[in-house]
Design a protein around this motif. Structure first.
Motif, PDB file in Angstrom:
ATOM      1  N   VAL A 293       0.860  -1.184   0.000  1.00 34.94           N
ATOM      2  CA  VAL A 293       0.000   0.000   0.000  1.00 34.94           C
ATOM      3  C   VAL A 293       0.893   1.230   0.000  1.00 34.94           C
ATOM      4  CG1 VAL A 293      -1.920   1.175   1.126  1.00 34.94           C
ATOM      5  CG2 VAL A 293      -1.666  -1.303   1.380  1.00 34.94           C
ATOM      6  N   ARG A 294       0.680   2.096  -0.947  1.00 35.07           N
ATOM      7  CA  ARG A 294       1.483   3.317  -1.057  1.00 35.07           C
ATOM      8  C   ARG A 294       0.751   4.459  -0.351  1.00 35.07           C
ATOM      9  NH1 ARG A 294       5.374   5.415  -4.754  1.00 35.07           N
ATOM     10  NH2 ARG A 294       5.198   7.673  -5.066  1.00 35.07           N
ATOM     11  N   LEU A 295       1.409   5.049   0.625  1.00 29.82           N
ATOM     12  CA  LEU A 295       0.853   6.201   1.325  1.00 29.82           C
ATOM     13  C   LEU A 295       1.513   7.465   0.786  1.00 29.82           C
ATOM     14  CD1 LEU A 295       0.731   5.016   5.066  1.00 29.82           C
ATOM     15  CD2 LEU A 295      -0.812   4.491   3.172  1.00 29.82           C
ATOM     16  N   GLU A 296       0.700   8.452   0.452  1.00 26.55           N
ATOM     17  CA  GLU A 296       1.216   9.698  -0.096  1.00 26.55           C
ATOM     18  C   GLU A 296       1.418  10.711   1.028  1.00 26.55           C
ATOM     19  OE1 GLU A 296       2.139   9.906  -3.113  1.00 26.55           O
ATOM     20  OE2 GLU A 296       1.221   8.067  -3.898  1.00 26.55           O
ATOM     21  N   ARG A 297       2.294  11.662   0.772  1.00 30.40           N
ATOM     22  CA  ARG A 297       2.599  12.680   1.783  1.00 30.40           C
ATOM     23  C   ARG A 297       1.352  13.465   2.165  1.00 30.40           C
ATOM     24  NH1 ARG A 297       6.363  15.639   4.120  1.00 30.40           N
ATOM     25  NH2 ARG A 297       8.086  14.472   3.225  1.00 30.40           N
ATOM     26  N   ASP A 298       1.172  13.663   3.466  1.00 30.25           N
ATOM     27  CA  ASP A 298       0.088  14.478   4.005  1.00 30.25           C
ATOM     28  C   ASP A 298       0.695  15.804   4.455  1.00 30.25           C
ATOM     29  OD1 ASP A 298      -2.076  15.605   5.220  1.00 30.25           O
ATOM     30  OD2 ASP A 298      -2.249  14.141   6.837  1.00 30.25           O
ATOM     31  N   ALA A 299       0.492  16.842   3.660  1.00 28.28           N
ATOM     32  CA  ALA A 299       1.142  18.125   3.920  1.00 28.28           C
ATOM     33  C   ALA A 299       0.679  18.754   5.227  1.00 28.28           C
ATOM     34  CB  ALA A 299       0.877  19.089   2.757  1.00 28.28           C
ATOM     35  N   ALA A 300      -0.499  18.360   5.728  1.00 31.13           N
ATOM     36  CA  ALA A 300      -1.032  18.967   6.946  1.00 31.13           C
ATOM     37  C   ALA A 300      -0.401  18.389   8.207  1.00 31.13           C
ATOM     38  CB  ALA A 300      -2.548  18.791   6.996  1.00 31.13           C
ATOM     39  N   THR A 301       0.316  17.276   8.096  1.00 29.87           N
ATOM     40  CA  THR A 301       0.914  16.611   9.264  1.00 29.87           C
ATOM     41  C   THR A 301       2.421  16.528   9.090  1.00 29.87           C
ATOM     42  OG1 THR A 301      -1.085  15.270   9.504  1.00 29.87           O
ATOM     43  CG2 THR A 301       0.866  14.535  10.685  1.00 29.87           C
ATOM     44  N   PRO A 302       3.205  17.020  10.040  1.00 21.92           N
ATOM     45  CA  PRO A 302       4.667  16.911   9.931  1.00 21.92           C
ATOM     46  C   PRO A 302       5.100  15.455   9.827  1.00 21.92           C
ATOM     47  CG  PRO A 302       4.047  18.450  11.672  1.00 21.92           C
ATOM     48  CD  PRO A 302       2.791  17.760  11.242  1.00 21.92           C
ATOM     49  N   GLY A 303       5.819  15.135   8.768  1.00 15.39           N
ATOM     50  CA  GLY A 303       6.265  13.762   8.560  1.00 15.39           C
ATOM     51  C   GLY A 303       5.130  12.799   8.327  1.00 15.39           C
ATOM     52  N   GLY A 304       3.984  13.321   7.898  1.00 15.79           N
ATOM     53  CA  GLY A 304       2.780  12.497   7.789  1.00 15.79           C
ATOM     54  C   GLY A 304       2.532  11.954   6.402  1.00 15.79           C
ATOM     55  N   PHE A 305       1.871  10.789   6.360  1.00 16.30           N
ATOM     56  CA  PHE A 305       1.489  10.138   5.117  1.00 16.30           C
ATOM     57  C   PHE A 305       0.110   9.522   5.304  1.00 16.30           C
ATOM     58  CE2 PHE A 305       6.043  10.129   5.533  1.00 16.30           C
ATOM     59  CZ  PHE A 305       6.518  10.508   4.286  1.00 16.30           C
ATOM     60  N   ALA A 306      -0.651   9.436   4.227  1.00 20.08           N
ATOM     61  CA  ALA A 306      -2.016   8.923   4.333  1.00 20.08           C
ATOM     62  C   ALA A 306      -2.345   8.072   3.122  1.00 20.08           C
ATOM     63  CB  ALA A 306      -3.020  10.071   4.457  1.00 20.08           C
ATOM     64  N   GLY A 307      -3.197   7.075   3.343  1.00 21.65           N
ATOM     65  CA  GLY A 307      -3.658   6.195   2.283  1.00 21.65           C
ATOM     66  C   GLY A 307      -4.784   5.326   2.811  1.00 21.65           C
ATOM     67  N   ALA A 308      -5.131   4.282   2.061  1.00 15.63           N
ATOM     68  CA  ALA A 308      -6.239   3.414   2.463  1.00 15.63           C
ATOM     69  C   ALA A 308      -6.042   2.035   1.858  1.00 15.63           C
ATOM     70  CB  ALA A 308      -7.574   4.001   2.024  1.00 15.63           C
ATOM     71  N   TYR A 309      -6.709   1.060   2.482  1.00 11.37           N
ATOM     72  CA  TYR A 309      -6.636  -0.336   2.028  1.00 11.37           C
ATOM     73  C   TYR A 309      -8.031  -0.932   2.146  1.00 11.37           C
ATOM     74  CZ  TYR A 309      -5.308  -5.294   1.934  1.00 11.37           C
ATOM     75  OH  TYR A 309      -5.195  -6.623   1.629  1.00 11.37           O
ATOM     76  N   THR A 310      -8.462  -1.627   1.106  1.00 12.44           N
ATOM     77  CA  THR A 310      -9.782  -2.258   1.108  1.00 12.44           C
ATOM     78  C   THR A 310      -9.621  -3.774   1.193  1.00 12.44           C
ATOM     79  OG1 THR A 310     -10.691  -0.479  -0.248  1.00 12.44           O
ATOM     80  CG2 THR A 310     -11.966  -2.515  -0.113  1.00 12.44           C
ATOM     81  N   PRO A 311      -9.998  -4.389   2.303  1.00 13.61           N
ATOM     82  CA  PRO A 311      -9.864  -5.847   2.450  1.00 13.61           C
ATOM     83  C   PRO A 311     -10.906  -6.575   1.604  1.00 13.61           C
ATOM     84  CG  PRO A 311     -10.954  -4.933   4.370  1.00 13.61           C
ATOM     85  CD  PRO A 311     -10.554  -3.769   3.521  1.00 13.61           C
ATOM     86  N   VAL A 312     -10.563  -7.768   1.172  1.00 16.93           N
ATOM     87  CA  VAL A 312     -11.460  -8.545   0.313  1.00 16.93           C
ATOM     88  C   VAL A 312     -12.002  -9.785   1.017  1.00 16.93           C
ATOM     89  CG1 VAL A 312     -10.388  -7.716  -1.809  1.00 16.93           C
ATOM     90  CG2 VAL A 312      -9.498  -9.783  -0.694  1.00 16.93           C
ATOM     91  N   GLU A 313     -11.538 -10.056   2.231  1.00 13.37           N
ATOM     92  CA  GLU A 313     -12.011 -11.218   2.966  1.00 13.37           C
ATOM     93  C   GLU A 313     -11.844 -10.966   4.457  1.00 13.37           C
ATOM     94  OE1 GLU A 313      -9.632 -14.420   1.579  1.00 13.37           O
ATOM     95  OE2 GLU A 313      -7.741 -13.539   2.216  1.00 13.37           O
TER      96      GLU A 313
END
Length: 562
Positions: free
Chosen positions: A436-456
């Motif tokens: 899962v690739r998390l992209e930089r979150d400019a609002a949080t110092p050193g922060g990154f954000a992303g999501a994962y959708t489980p299939v089971e």
């Protein structure tokens, strides 16, 4: 009901068929088991099992807590109709790693389902110590008793700093220091800092700003402890620390007015009271059993509290002081709020040491131990390393939900990394890990954000991948939703209202009429359908195109002949 009325207005009657027992069902369930997501090895962890029941008034049964399938504690509970019972356990965790705990109740004769008699929760047990920095200006009673309590806590390592101590005084604590940490690297060695009644010049502007960053960026905890000599927290006015204080401070004129009468010792002690907001958030929760609402009132009261302007909008009052004669409004005593990634609290009195009178050390030790652990809780997501990974503050998701992933990463000097993205791994058995690739979150110092959708359904373990090594592991469970068991009783009152609104009738499934309801006055209706066809994929369209081409060919021939 609105939909039924609309259907009736359009000539469509609504018939309701009730399935189930009109007399209601009997059931007992453990609807939730709550605990902190992260705990320290060999520490006491508080678990709360929420038990709800239907038509089991007066039934007494056992509620059992288990760890990894092994029963470790049990309590007896007497069920009351319409009331969800909260059953509490205090259990010492002795093994590190991800531990599964479950609370279950004994089956009750005649209950509709036994599948909801157990609720589980996983706790990440970290082999680490809670590192506390205790700072105060002078050796007052609160400071001395708290210092001794922290030194005796087996899962705490403490540094003690006293402002007016002699220069040659031997530093106290399990982590001795002589000066307040001046850099982020030094301050990040602690999980929570207790800042007492120090003089206004004790902290430099840089140290105050570093402390703010420690809380907001590094998920640290800070507790401001009020005092009388230097008038803390009012002494922090016009400093960087005002930003994370959970209360507003008085202005220059207001300060003179406030200290003219307020903030002086009382002749009649104020009684302690835990607020509803504090109870809902689990703050100041120091009981290992069902807490008596009058428990706090039985504690020795206090004679002094710091005058406060007002609370900040997102602050929560956990404890307040109440005038036993009802002559004054309650005084906020323990106030806290989130401050960026961390937590900041204020204790507006320095008289919890009075609890030791006739109560030995138990209440005092448990209060402070719980409070400091709550304030530092966010530090242990990611095992206190330079990396943190979270799943939106939740540990369980239903199949079909998206799991939010947020991370923070700092370099060895405590500064936010300059990466543009960050990779999170999720092992999925033989097929290898999902990435899962998390992209930089400019609002949080050193922060990154992303999501994962489980299939089971199952357990999902996420970890940050850095130079081939896994950092900051976090886990969550994905379960199949079972909403059909939430409210299984037959609601005939609503179904009758639905049928009335729809100008139809209600029948119970056991009645003969339910098998073939008479649709009196019904009229034949037409079924309206719709079929979409591509515009060019029709015979008239082809004929039109052929006609245009033929016309073009004819006109061209005619032009050449002329």
């Amino acid at each position: 009901l609105a939909a039924a009325r609309l259907a009736a207005a359009r000539g469509v009657r609504v018939y309701a068929i009730g399935a189930g027992d009109p007399a209601g069902t009997r059931d007992v369930a453990v609807s939730a088991l709550t605990a902190n997501d992260v705990a320290l090895l060999n520490d006491q962890v508080r678990f709360t099992a929420r038990v709800r029941s239907r038509r089991c008034e007066g039934v007494s049964l056992r509620v059992i807590l288990s760890e990894e399938g092994r029963d470790v504690a049990e309590r007896q509970v007497s069920l009351r109709e319409g009331i969800a019972e909260e059953v509490r356990f205090l259990h010492k965790v002795a093994e590190a790693g991800r531990r599964r705990f479950a609370a279950r109740v004994e089956p009750v004769a005649g209950e509709i389902s036994r599948e909801n008699n157990e609720a589980a929760r996983c706790v990440e047990v970290v082999d680490a110590k809670l590192k506390v920095l205790l700072v105060d200006g002078y050796p007052r009673w609160e400071f001395q008793y708290l210092r001794n309590a922290l030194k005796r806590d087996p899962v705490v390592e403490v540094s003690v700093l006293q402002e007016d101590a002699d220069l040659d005084f031997f530093p106290e604590g399990t982590l001795p220091i002589r000066n307040f940490p001046g850099s982020m690297r030094e301050m990040s060695g602690y999980d929570v800092i207790v800042l007492g009644d120090v003089s206004p010049g004790f902290l430099s502007a840089q140290a105050a700003q570093t402390l703010v960053r420690f809380v907001q960026d590094r998920a640290g905890g800070v507790l401001f402890l009020a005092g009388r000599r230097h008038r803390a927290p009012q002494s922090l006015r016009d400093t960087a620390l005002e930003k994370i204080l959970p209360v507003f401070l008085h202005g220059a004129v207001e300060e003179r007015e406030a200290y003219a009468g307020a903030g002086s010792p009382l002749t009649t002690p104020l009684k302690w009271r835990r607020t509803a907001a504090g109870a809902a958030a689990g703050l100041a929760d120091i009981s290992d059993s069902e807490e008596d609402p009058r428990f706090w009132e039985t504690l020795p009261g206090f004679f002094w509290g710091a005058p406060l302007a007002k609370l900040k909008p997102l602050a929560t009052t956990a404890l307040e002081g109440v005038d036993p004669e009802g002559g004054a409004a309650p005084l906020p005593v323990l106030v806290w709020q989130y401050a960026g990634a961390g937590r900041a609290g204020l204790l507006a009195t320095d008289e919890t040491w009075r609890w030791r009178a006739g109560l030995d050390d138990a209440v005092f030790y448990r209060f402070w131990g719980t409070l400091l652990r709550d304030l530092s809780r966010n530090r242990f997501y990611g095992h206190g390393s330079r990396f943190r990974l979270e799943t939106g503050g939740r540990q369980q998701f239903t199949l079909g939900e998206t799991i939010p992933l947020s991370a923070q990463a700092f370099d060895e000097a405590g500064e936010p990394v300059a990466w543009e993205s960050l990779e999170v791994l999720c092992p999925r058995g033989e097929r290898g890990p999902d990435r899962v690739r998390l992209e930089r979150d400019a609002a949080t110092p050193g922060g990154f954000a992303g999501a994962y959708t489980p299939v089971e359904p199952g357990t999902y373990d996420f970890s940050i991948a850095v130079d081939g090594a896994s950092q900051a592991t976090v886990s969550c469970d994905v379960v199949v939703p079972r909403i059909e068991f939430a409210e299984p009783d037959l609601d005939e009152v609503f179904l009758r209202a639905l049928a009335t609104a729809g100008k139809g009738a209600y029948h119970w499934i056991g009645e003969p009429g339910a098998r073939g309801p008479a649709f009196e006055g019904g009229a034949p209706f037409s079924k309206v359908g719709r079929r979409e066809t591509t515009l060019w994929d029709t015979a008239p369209s082809y004929a039109f195109v052929v006609l245009l081409l033929s016309l073009e060919w004819f006109l061209r021939r005619l032009h050449r002949a002329a």
